[in-house]
Design an enzyme around this catalytic site. Structure first.
Site, short mmCIF file in Angstrom:
data_model
loop_
_atom_site.label_atom_id
_atom_site.label_comp_id
_atom_site.label_asym_id
_atom_site.label_seq_id
_atom_site.Cartn_x
_atom_site.Cartn_y
_atom_site.Cartn_z
N LYS A 176 0.84 -1.21 0.00
CA LYS A 176 0.00 0.00 0.00
C LYS A 176 0.87 1.26 0.00
O LYS A 176 0.71 2.14 -0.84
CB LYS A 176 -0.93 0.02 1.23
CG LYS A 176 -1.84 -1.18 1.32
CD LYS A 176 -2.77 -1.11 2.53
CE LYS A 176 -2.08 -1.16 3.87
NZ LYS A 176 -1.39 -2.41 4.18
N ARG A 224 -10.22 0.28 7.97
CA ARG A 224 -9.72 -1.05 8.33
C ARG A 224 -10.76 -1.86 9.07
O ARG A 224 -10.49 -2.99 9.46
CB ARG A 224 -8.56 -0.86 9.28
CG ARG A 224 -7.21 -1.00 8.66
CD ARG A 224 -6.24 -0.73 9.80
NE ARG A 224 -5.03 -1.43 9.64
CZ ARG A 224 -3.95 -0.90 9.07
NH1 ARG A 224 -3.99 0.30 8.56
NH2 ARG A 224 -2.86 -1.58 9.00
N ARG A 248 11.76 -5.35 5.36
CA ARG A 248 11.51 -3.93 5.07
C ARG A 248 12.38 -3.01 5.92
O ARG A 248 12.62 -3.25 7.10
CB ARG A 248 10.04 -3.58 5.32
CG ARG A 248 9.78 -2.08 5.20
CD ARG A 248 8.34 -1.72 5.15
NE ARG A 248 7.61 -2.17 6.32
CZ ARG A 248 6.30 -2.08 6.43
NH1 ARG A 248 5.58 -1.60 5.45
NH2 ARG A 248 5.71 -2.51 7.52
N ARG A 288 10.89 -0.72 11.29
CA ARG A 288 9.75 -0.32 12.11
C ARG A 288 9.64 -1.26 13.32
O ARG A 288 9.87 -2.46 13.18
CB ARG A 288 8.47 -0.41 11.26
CG ARG A 288 7.91 0.94 10.89
CD ARG A 288 6.86 0.84 9.83
NE ARG A 288 5.66 0.09 10.24
CZ ARG A 288 4.59 -0.05 9.48
NH1 ARG A 288 4.54 0.49 8.29
NH2 ARG A 288 3.55 -0.74 9.89
N ARG A 320 -0.96 -8.50 13.70
CA ARG A 320 -1.44 -7.60 12.63
C ARG A 320 -2.20 -8.40 11.57
O ARG A 320 -3.22 -7.95 11.06
CB ARG A 320 -0.26 -6.87 11.99
CG ARG A 320 0.27 -5.74 12.88
CD ARG A 320 1.68 -5.34 12.52
NE ARG A 320 1.81 -4.74 11.21
CZ ARG A 320 2.96 -4.59 10.56
NH1 ARG A 320 4.09 -5.00 11.13
NH2 ARG A 320 2.99 -4.04 9.37
#
Ligand code: AP5
Ligand code: MG
Length: 214
Positions: A14, A89, A128, A161, A172
């Site tokens: 996203k 969400r 990431r 992160r 998540r």
């Protein structure tokens, strides 16, 4: 009016695609995750509250998130379009967004769902890195920066992160399955849903997205 929602699991792409779409259509990128992370960095009361949920991988309560988005969508720069990344969400958020859209005359037109299998999501999230200054996303294998540890765009340090570890990611993903997946049906019923194969290379994905947005 290019009023767009990007839907998809954690790691579906996203944020990465949002930056490209917003640059090409000249619309603001509204990421609730980025807004919360900014508040956490600035140690505001909102940041403190958000951190208690985000650090566990849980969703921030609807009333807080909806209020934040309503305020943002009311701003003048959203009058000709906007892109929502990570909102809505939950069904409650989607229903609230319908009302906000009607009230402001800024209704959502396009919902783009990024479909990516779970094994790829895990690999993407654990690899990431993001820029600590401008938030640009990288991947240690798939999308490495030109200079190791430094952002191509602004030279900022790349960091991981705090919620990008396997344990938090499990929560998540389960939040995603339970609360966010139902939005696929919600938007398909009102004929706004478009699906893209989020595993494609970014250039190909952008072509698919341009074909949807026209
Ligand atoms: P948020 O920041 O929105 O995180 P998320 O939804 O978990 O999604 P991610 O940002 O992890 O993934 P992404 O889809 O943006 O993937 P990316 O492009 O970076 O939310 C964080 C937290 O905030 C939530 O857990 C919650 O607590 C709270 N929150 C936020 N919004 C909320 C709301 N509305 N309600 C309640 N709580 C909320 O890509 C991932 C990696 O893959 C990158 O390394 C990238 O380089 C790589 N990659 C991407 N695309 C490709 C490709 N096509 N090919 C190869 N590699 C690719
Ligand atoms: Mg993101």
């Amino acid at each position: 009016m290019k009023s767009i929602i990007l839907l998809g699991a954690p790691g579906a792409g996203k944020g990465t695609n949002a930056k490209r779409i917003c640059a090409s259509y000249n619309i603001p990128h509204i990421s609730t995750g980025d807004m919360f992370r900014e508040a956490i960095k600035n140690k505001t009361p909102l940041g403190e509250l958000a951190n208690s949920y985000i650090s566990k991988g849980a969703l921030v309560p609807d009333d807080v998130t909806i209020g934040l988005v309503k305020e943002r969508l009311s701003k003048d720069d959203c009058k000709d379009g906007y892109l929502l990344d990570g909102f809505p969400r939950t069904i409650a958020q989607a229903e609230a967004l319908e009302n906000i859209g009607k009230e402001l005359n800024r209704e959502v037109k396009y919902v783009i769902n990024f479909v990516v299998p779970e094994n790829i999501l895990v690999e993407r999230i654990t690899g990431r890195r993001v820029c600590s200054k401008c938030g640009a996303p990288y991947h240690i294998k798939n999308m490495p920066p030109k200079v190791e540890g430094k952002c191509d765009l602004c030279g900022g340090d790349l960091i991981q992160r705090k919620d990008d570890n396997e344990e938090t990611l499990r929560t998540r993903l389960s939040e995603y399955h339970q609360n966010t997946m139902p939005l696929v049906k919600f938007y398909s019923k009102v004929n706004k849903l478009h699906e893209v194969d989020g595993t494609k290379p970014l250039e190909e994905l952008m072509k698919d997205i341009n074909a949807i947005l026209g």
